[in-house]
Design a protein around this motif. Structure first.
Motif, PDB file in Angstrom:
ATOM      1  N   GLU B  27       1.149   0.830  -5.977  1.00  0.00           N
ATOM      2  CA  GLU B  27       1.006   0.589  -7.413  1.00  0.00           C
ATOM      3  C   GLU B  27       1.688   1.748  -8.123  1.00  0.00           C
ATOM      4  OE1 GLU B  27      -2.348  -0.416  -4.825  1.00  0.00           O
ATOM      5  OE2 GLU B  27      -2.074   1.535  -5.755  1.00  0.00           O
ATOM      6  N   TYR B  28       2.796   1.485  -8.828  1.00  0.00           N
ATOM      7  CA  TYR B  28       3.481   2.614  -9.465  1.00  0.00           C
ATOM      8  C   TYR B  28       3.592   2.448 -10.969  1.00  0.00           C
ATOM      9  CZ  TYR B  28       7.592  -0.314  -8.354  1.00  0.00           C
ATOM     10  OH  TYR B  28       8.485  -1.328  -8.221  1.00  0.00           O
ATOM     11  N   ASN B  29       4.390   3.336 -11.591  1.00  0.00           N
ATOM     12  CA  ASN B  29       4.401   3.477 -13.047  1.00  0.00           C
ATOM     13  C   ASN B  29       2.988   3.815 -13.570  1.00  0.00           C
ATOM     14  OD1 ASN B  29       7.158   3.086 -13.251  1.00  0.00           O
ATOM     15  ND2 ASN B  29       7.002   0.871 -13.576  1.00  0.00           N
ATOM     16  N   ARG B  30       2.382   4.751 -12.906  1.00  0.00           N
ATOM     17  CA  ARG B  30       1.045   5.244 -13.270  1.00  0.00           C
ATOM     18  C   ARG B  30       0.806   6.569 -12.538  1.00  0.00           C
ATOM     19  NH1 ARG B  30      -2.259   0.396 -10.770  1.00  0.00           N
ATOM     20  NH2 ARG B  30      -0.349  -0.585 -11.506  1.00  0.00           N
ATOM     21  N   PRO B  31      -0.169   7.342 -13.003  1.00  0.00           N
ATOM     22  CA  PRO B  31      -0.486   8.584 -12.286  1.00  0.00           C
ATOM     23  C   PRO B  31      -1.003   8.284 -10.877  1.00  0.00           C
ATOM     24  CG  PRO B  31      -1.740   8.437 -14.360  1.00  0.00           C
ATOM     25  CD  PRO B  31      -1.044   7.135 -14.178  1.00  0.00           C
ATOM     26  N   MET B  32      -0.758   9.168  -9.954  1.00  0.00           N
ATOM     27  CA  MET B  32      -1.170   8.933  -8.576  1.00  0.00           C
ATOM     28  C   MET B  32      -2.679   8.780  -8.454  1.00  0.00           C
ATOM     29  SD  MET B  32      -0.501  11.147  -5.135  1.00  0.00           S
ATOM     30  CE  MET B  32       1.179  11.586  -5.532  1.00  0.00           C
ATOM     31  N   GLU B  33      -3.434   9.440  -9.350  1.00  0.00           N
ATOM     32  CA  GLU B  33      -4.888   9.284  -9.332  1.00  0.00           C
ATOM     33  C   GLU B  33      -5.286   7.802  -9.358  1.00  0.00           C
ATOM     34  OE1 GLU B  33      -3.171  11.490 -10.898  1.00  0.00           O
ATOM     35  OE2 GLU B  33      -4.339  13.236 -11.556  1.00  0.00           O
ATOM     36  N   GLU B  34      -4.448   6.974  -9.976  1.00  0.00           N
ATOM     37  CA  GLU B  34      -4.758   5.541 -10.099  1.00  0.00           C
ATOM     38  C   GLU B  34      -4.084   4.684  -9.036  1.00  0.00           C
ATOM     39  OE1 GLU B  34      -3.954   4.503 -14.192  1.00  0.00           O
ATOM     40  OE2 GLU B  34      -4.949   6.355 -14.882  1.00  0.00           O
ATOM     41  N   THR B  35      -3.327   5.305  -8.196  1.00  0.00           N
ATOM     42  CA  THR B  35      -2.721   4.584  -7.063  1.00  0.00           C
ATOM     43  C   THR B  35      -3.713   4.587  -5.916  1.00  0.00           C
ATOM     44  OG1 THR B  35      -0.454   5.132  -7.675  1.00  0.00           O
ATOM     45  CG2 THR B  35      -0.862   4.656  -5.357  1.00  0.00           C
ATOM     46  N   MET B  36      -4.078   3.386  -5.455  1.00  0.00           N
ATOM     47  CA  MET B  36      -5.088   3.313  -4.405  1.00  0.00           C
ATOM     48  C   MET B  36      -4.493   2.963  -3.044  1.00  0.00           C
ATOM     49  SD  MET B  36      -7.638   4.297  -6.112  1.00  0.00           S
ATOM     50  CE  MET B  36      -9.024   4.010  -4.998  1.00  0.00           C
ATOM     51  N   THR B  37      -3.212   2.573  -3.025  1.00  0.00           N
ATOM     52  CA  THR B  37      -2.601   2.151  -1.764  1.00  0.00           C
ATOM     53  C   THR B  37      -1.238   2.814  -1.608  1.00  0.00           C
ATOM     54  OG1 THR B  37      -3.377  -0.005  -2.559  1.00  0.00           O
ATOM     55  CG2 THR B  37      -2.521   0.072  -0.323  1.00  0.00           C
ATOM     56  N   PHE B  38      -0.947   3.223  -0.389  1.00  0.00           N
ATOM     57  CA  PHE B  38       0.319   3.909  -0.099  1.00  0.00           C
ATOM     58  C   PHE B  38       1.030   3.226   1.071  1.00  0.00           C
ATOM     59  CE2 PHE B  38      -2.408   6.984  -2.146  1.00  0.00           C
ATOM     60  CZ  PHE B  38      -1.556   7.596  -3.054  1.00  0.00           C
ATOM     61  N   GLN B  39       2.355   3.105   0.928  1.00  0.00           N
ATOM     62  CA  GLN B  39       3.180   2.499   1.975  1.00  0.00           C
ATOM     63  C   GLN B  39       3.853   3.613   2.776  1.00  0.00           C
ATOM     64  OE1 GLN B  39       3.976  -1.091   1.510  1.00  0.00           O
ATOM     65  NE2 GLN B  39       5.098  -1.227   3.434  1.00  0.00           N
ATOM     66  N   LYS B  40       3.884   3.457   4.058  1.00  0.00           N
ATOM     67  CA  LYS B  40       4.403   4.492   4.971  1.00  0.00           C
ATOM     68  C   LYS B  40       5.872   4.274   5.307  1.00  0.00           C
ATOM     69  CE  LYS B  40       3.378   4.065   9.393  1.00  0.00           C
ATOM     70  NZ  LYS B  40       2.638   3.973  10.660  1.00  0.00           N
ATOM     71  N   TYR B  41       6.688   5.301   5.171  1.00  0.00           N
ATOM     72  CA  TYR B  41       8.100   5.262   5.562  1.00  0.00           C
ATOM     73  C   TYR B  41       8.451   6.555   6.294  1.00  0.00           C
ATOM     74  CZ  TYR B  41       8.591   1.680   1.885  1.00  0.00           C
ATOM     75  OH  TYR B  41       8.465   0.559   1.110  1.00  0.00           O
TER      76      TYR B  41
END
Lengths: 329, 329, 329, 329
Positions: B27-41
């Motif tokens: 989930e982007y275009n927001r502060p990381m505090e509000e990102t709950m999921t991360f994709q691994k590369y």
């Protein structure tokens, strides 16, 4: 071949690196366990070279870091009293100490050193404590290999060499290998070769060049100079202990020097006294062959005495010894 | 001027340095505090360049250190699946971890990274893990500036550069400055200038060259190339962000490249995709002007996508973009 | 035997120690190498216990150190949103990071964690950041064993325990053994026994008590309580995994609790949910036998869900499960 | 009140901690910069106490770590020659050194020490080097505060105290505060109070108790003993320099001792000689009042001489001084 130096410089030699304390056994020819009294001297290879140069009448300066304690003050007072400019000897503010070298003299041939180098102040000089304006004032900038052994002294030394080259100051590199503080032979080889490639004059023992080339058995001088003369060096001195020393110049010439007979008390200080007298001769416009004699004579005087720094000879002593001895060992 | 490379080498490019994990905000275009999921590369500048080169059809190898854990195995498997030789990716045995980069995309222009680089395995590759026989097989040996940030990776990198030069392998130096892990700007300047002087090709942003020259305000390209062309470099690329990039060659020529228009999603990965396409063009015998176009086109493709490594373009994509755009930004 | 607590305290429980980030595999029942997406949660044993207590209606406070970055702010915001007082969660100013736990769920029985604990902010809380006035406001001061693993958190934790005892605050010690960060089993035994001797309530698994007693094979509960009851402890809980748990009181009584049947998704979070419900029951004046049921029921709810913190149950869920099951496993 | 000790023990006193080298100025009453010669002695508080006890006829053992070098061997040989059991003085295998103390005697009242404690071997004794079977053989286990200053010596010391208490061995705690090596006053307070609470006999200066209580201004003895007598201590000695010393016993009694007149050469060694003679008196069944006299007399003898260890008196000297002086200062 003679190396040419710029005139009108405030200093003949500026040395960079450690200035420490030697604690020499008062009672010697016995194990240190049985030595109950120790005599205090200034020590450390580049400090000894600076003292040696100063006693030979050269103008010397010193860049280094010393503690703000009794030992640090003694070092600065002593070096200053010998005529060395100590304006660039910065005081450590973190409570670090000088390195110490307790010398054990079991016999003239069996000398060893008990070293205190943990967190030694000299290894904590930083890049920001190295001043370009100061280095520009030298004919020769002398760097000691031990200054490369650990950060941040390592980066300060690399910066100092960079500034010297940028300002066309001749760089002399005394390999001065000491096993403590280095992590591995490979690490030593990395930094020794980096700096040797940039230096104009390189001085070391055969074993030290083997370290620079990361060799596991003894290398040969020809390979060493083939490598170094592809880069900046113009003059390379390789010492083979009692078998004498060799000097090579970039124009393809080579010279051999021999060791002078002496009554050896201990082996410490031989390399430092050699380097100071060799540089003195070169700076005085003498030829390489003569410089080898000055180096050897100075070394033979120092090994016959109790200290390294205090025993550094004057020109007259060196020249007298050279005169007396047309008999080499 | 065209740089000539030796034929009959097993690898076009061998990259040295870090291969890590990017964790990109789903989930982007927001502060990381509000990102709950991360994709691994897979991430890390030299790994990205190697992946980029491989996708462009070059034969790439990699020298680095990865942990013996799930992230380390993922990196090796991914790079291997992209055609990269991973035989020189050594496993750390001390429990160290891969570096992590959590990306925050507030907006296309405001991207930041939350870095985990403490005790990262890549910085613990040692001199003894660098093999001369492997480096000899490259047309280009690519070194990333971050590999110089800390011992023992620093010494391993310096040794690798030494071996490449000794064997007449072209050294490309991607300055790749990352503030974490370096102790000070002066320290960076010391090692950047040491390696830049020895490299054949140097690539970086204007800010990175300022770092190398230890400048407190923006330097100028002419001074930079006057300095570097006194030493080994033949080709120097200086990037000025959206103002495009400049290439300079030792024979005195200069070239200007411009940035391609694109819909930017984030800024990460631009430099790595630029470097891989630029090197691809040079290795393919294209002229410097074309190489600048390949670099810019590749960068503009990657910044429009979510990842750095996975988004690396193929030749056909790059060439299509160059064709479409005779209109530069 | 019922433990009595002081009335008129601002907090039921103040927990001390780490508050971190869990990154739980979105795609599970596979090796982590094949997991491409991770979900972010607050984690760390004492943070989970505080969250668990808060969801059960207790007033909880937290003493810890978090970074001043996106992950640190997320932790504080999340805990605050769950009703926890975060006024004593100090911000690290040295660029340290939160610990990370990447969870791998191969199967319900095979779970592992890839830990990032290098230089974790929580281990850098200092003695001067522990406030006596705050600790005095608790009925229970909960200390987690991991807080003892490294200086300066170790000294801050020891000071906090000292202050709690000095002010007659009940100390609960959750052994919470994690192998990383500890130097050796003997080191763990030293600090575990120091704190266990001073605690009023001790909770841990049989393996954790073996660690405290520095045993190389499984110890027995009687020896453990013979030792601890010579000192401060009044209540000792020893968990034997699926075989249930035992509680012992200083007056010589012992109680056995059993595990509740559930569909296990993963094993993480069982201990933390157990502790929070157990302490809730004790603080609510329930008897030890009931407290064992609350602990077991809470644990069985959490292991059936994806997260540890977010899955902490409310009282009604726990009591419903206890009601349904008069059938123990 | 008399403290009772178990009979049939192999050792009267087993001391734990540092054994180092003192380098005392041969030329004194001047700044150390002007001292050129140093005399070597064994030093370090617990080593001095063990030597002092041995010279008083007690059977002493020592647990510590020394380097495998000339200084380490000297220490072991010297202590062994004084009758101390050195079987538990383990050799460091990591190249660490003994601590050094260069003493500066400006005047009898102005003495200072230049300390080398960086990476001192004694601070690297580990938990696994502490043997329960050995500690069990002591009447008194003496622990020096400096042993708590750093890991792993800290954990080894805590383990040793734990084992002594477990086996009903009386623990004497000499606070022996030295500012170097400790990180902060708060850290010192944490460990001093932990060990003081577990000790049977506590000996220190008023300033050292202030450190233990983490006070910023001078505390009072009553508060100190109110705190300590809630825990294990039976006997607490608080020294007030030239104002004499106080002993307190758990049964509520207090005793005052006075300093003996002497011609002071330097202040070093006073505390160690005091402790050895005080413990000797207690172990010999003398009352607390007599023990205070033995301590003071022994201290006054040592401060009149050049060394600390070598100057430790015999019983006859102490008793002669007590006899002569019914005149207190």
């Amino acid at each position: 071949m003679a190396i040419s130096f710029e005139e009108n410089k405030a200093f003949d030699v500026i040395a960079f690196g450690r200035a420490c304390i030697d604690l020499n056994a008062v009672e010697y020819n016995r194990p240190m366990e049985e030595t109950m009294t120790f005599q205090k001297y200034v020590g450390g290879s580049p400090a000894n070279v600076a003292i040696g140069c100063s006693k030979l009448g050269l103008k010397a300066g010193f860049i280094g870091k010393i503690p703000d304690d009794q030992h640090g003050r003694f070092i600065e007072q002593y070096m200053s009293s010998k005529g060395i400019d100590t304006s660039q000897m910065v005081k450590d503010t973190e409570g670090r100490k000088t390195g110490l070298a307790f010398t054990e003299i079991l016999s003239p041939e069996e000398c060893s050193i008990l070293m205190y180098r943990e967190n030694a102040a000299d290894l904590y000089i930083t890049t920001s404590e190295v001043q370009e304006e100061y280095i520009k004032q030298a004919k020769i900038f002398l760097i000691s290999g031990t200054a490369l052994a650990q950060s941040p002294s390592r980066e300060a030394a690399l910066k100092a060499v960079h500034l010297a080259k940028k300002n066309n100051i001749k760089v002399a590199f005394e390999l001065d290998y000491r096993p403590y503080t280095w992590q591995s032979r490979e690490e030593t080889a990395v930094y020794y070769s980096l700096v040797a490639e940039k230096a104009d004059i390189v001085i070391g023992t055969r074993e030290e060049y083997d370290m620079m080339e990361n060799l596991s058995s003894e290398g040969d001088n020809q390979t060493t100079i083939d490598y170094l003369f592809q880069h900046e060096p113009e003059l390379v001195v390789i010492k083979h202990g009692v078998d004498g020393s060799y000097a090579y110049t970039k124009d393809g010439k080579s010279y051999q020097g021999k060791a002078y007979k002496t009554k050896v008390l201990k082996t410490f200080g031989a390399g430092d006294s050699y380097a100071s007298a060799f540089l003195y001769a070169i700076l005085s416009g003498k030829d390489v062959e003569s410089a080898l004699k000055y180096g050897s004579a100075s070394a033979s005087i120092v090994v016959s005495k109790h200290s390294s720094s205090e025993a550094m000879p004057e020109v007259s002593e060196i020249e007298a010894l050279i005169q007396e001895n047309n008999t080499y060992v």
